[in-house]
Design a protein around this motif. Structure first.
Motif, PDB file in Angstrom:
ATOM      1  N   ILE A 172     -18.034 -38.174  62.097  1.00  0.00           N
ATOM      2  CA  ILE A 172     -18.159 -39.283  63.041  1.00  0.00           C
ATOM      3  C   ILE A 172     -19.631 -39.607  63.263  1.00  0.00           C
ATOM      4  N   ASP A 179      -9.801 -31.154  53.969  1.00  0.00           N
ATOM      5  CA  ASP A 179     -10.076 -32.446  54.578  1.00  0.00           C
ATOM      6  C   ASP A 179     -10.978 -32.308  55.798  1.00  0.00           C
ATOM      7  N   GLY A 212     -13.596 -40.067  56.473  1.00  0.00           N
ATOM      8  CA  GLY A 212     -12.754 -38.933  56.130  1.00  0.00           C
ATOM      9  C   GLY A 212     -12.699 -38.678  54.639  1.00  0.00           C
ATOM     10  N   PRO A 215     -16.564 -39.965  51.395  1.00  0.00           N
ATOM     11  CA  PRO A 215     -15.407 -40.449  52.149  1.00  0.00           C
ATOM     12  C   PRO A 215     -14.437 -41.280  51.313  1.00  0.00           C
ATOM     13  N   THR A 264     -13.361 -30.226  61.192  1.00  0.00           N
ATOM     14  CA  THR A 264     -12.442 -29.627  60.219  1.00  0.00           C
ATOM     15  C   THR A 264     -11.306 -28.966  60.991  1.00  0.00           C
ATOM     16  N   GLU A 308     -13.481 -45.973  58.637  1.00  0.00           N
ATOM     17  CA  GLU A 308     -13.060 -46.775  59.789  1.00  0.00           C
ATOM     18  C   GLU A 308     -14.291 -47.100  60.629  1.00  0.00           C
ATOM     19  N   ARG A 322     -11.814 -42.426  53.293  1.00  0.00           N
ATOM     20  CA  ARG A 322     -11.335 -43.214  54.433  1.00  0.00           C
ATOM     21  C   ARG A 322     -12.544 -43.627  55.263  1.00  0.00           C
ATOM     22  N   THR A 338     -13.410 -34.834  58.830  1.00  0.00           N
ATOM     23  CA  THR A 338     -13.775 -36.133  59.392  1.00  0.00           C
ATOM     24  C   THR A 338     -15.199 -36.045  59.919  1.00  0.00           C
ATOM     25  N   HIS A 397     -15.836 -43.564  61.624  1.00  0.00           N
ATOM     26  CA  HIS A 397     -15.106 -42.355  61.258  1.00  0.00           C
ATOM     27  C   HIS A 397     -14.972 -42.344  59.739  1.00  0.00           C
TER      28      HIS A 397
END
Length: 210
Positions: A73, A69, A106, A160, A29, A164, A162, A71, A104
């Motif tokens: 991992i 927001d 998000g 999520p 964060t 990836e 997003r 992310t 990843h």
């Protein structure tokens, strides 16, 4: 995340596999313009409603106050690749590299502090991971000494928006190189063997010599 097209993975079944096999995640964060990182076990779900990760922090961890927001991992297997394994090592002047699989994810981080939600995440986490070590310990909400432990945690949920996936598995090499690397890795560590299996799933069978 820098992801050359050779290494981009778009099959969410690959995410399913990664999340199940490697559930210890890095959660990032922003706090006062700087990244803040926690390392947490997570539970994963994907269905017709989308993707969801759940977990919790210690209440003493300030990350639960950041909001906004985030992310997440997932670190999959990784393994060193020696250029000595490539048949074209001399003609192509091959150099060492590292093969790996990561995800990843998000989205907006949601927090929860209600007893029912916290009890559910603690119970679900313990049920899941206790089974992996052959234990039968259970969180018992009806016990006051168990229930009061919930005061020390804050739950989170990430859905999520997003996704990836990067699976770097020598896809930019001639297939024979991939087969030789997979063969070498198959006799190595647990991570190396997992990378070898991922590589072989993406490679056509080697050509038969005539």
């Amino acid at each position: 995340m820098y992801t050359p097209r050779h290494f981009a993975e778009d099959d969410l079944a690959a995410l399913d596999r990664l999340a199940v096999a490697h559930p210890f995640a890095t959660l990032i964060t922003l706090a006062d313009g700087a990244p803040f990182v926690s390392h947490v076990p997570v539970l994963y779900r994907r269905d017709e409603h989308g993707i969801e990760f759940r977990g919790h922090w210690s209440r003493a961890n300030p990350q639960w106050r950041h909001g906004g927001d985030a992310t997440l991992i997932l670190h999959g297997p990784s393994a060193y690749v020696s250029p000595s394994w490539y048949p074209d090592k001399e003609s192509a002047a091959r150099v060492p590299t590292w093969n790996y699989a990561v995800a990843h994810l998000g989205g907006v981080l949601e927090t929860f502090e209600d007893d029912a939600g916290l009890a559910a995440i603690v119970a679900d986490l313990s049920d899941h991971f206790e089974a992996t070590v052959g234990s039968e310990w259970r969180f018992e909400f009806e016990r006051e000494d168990h229930r009061k432990q919930l005061r020390g945690i804050v739950g989170f949920r990430l859905r999520p928006t997003r996704v990836e996936l990067k699976f770097k598995l020598n896809q930019n090499h001639p297939p024979i190189n991939g087969h030789r690397v997979a063969e070498a890795l198959a006799t190595g560590s647990d991570d190396a063997r997992e990378i070898a299996a991922l590589m072989r799933e993406r490679l056509a069978p080697p050509a038969q010599e005539t």
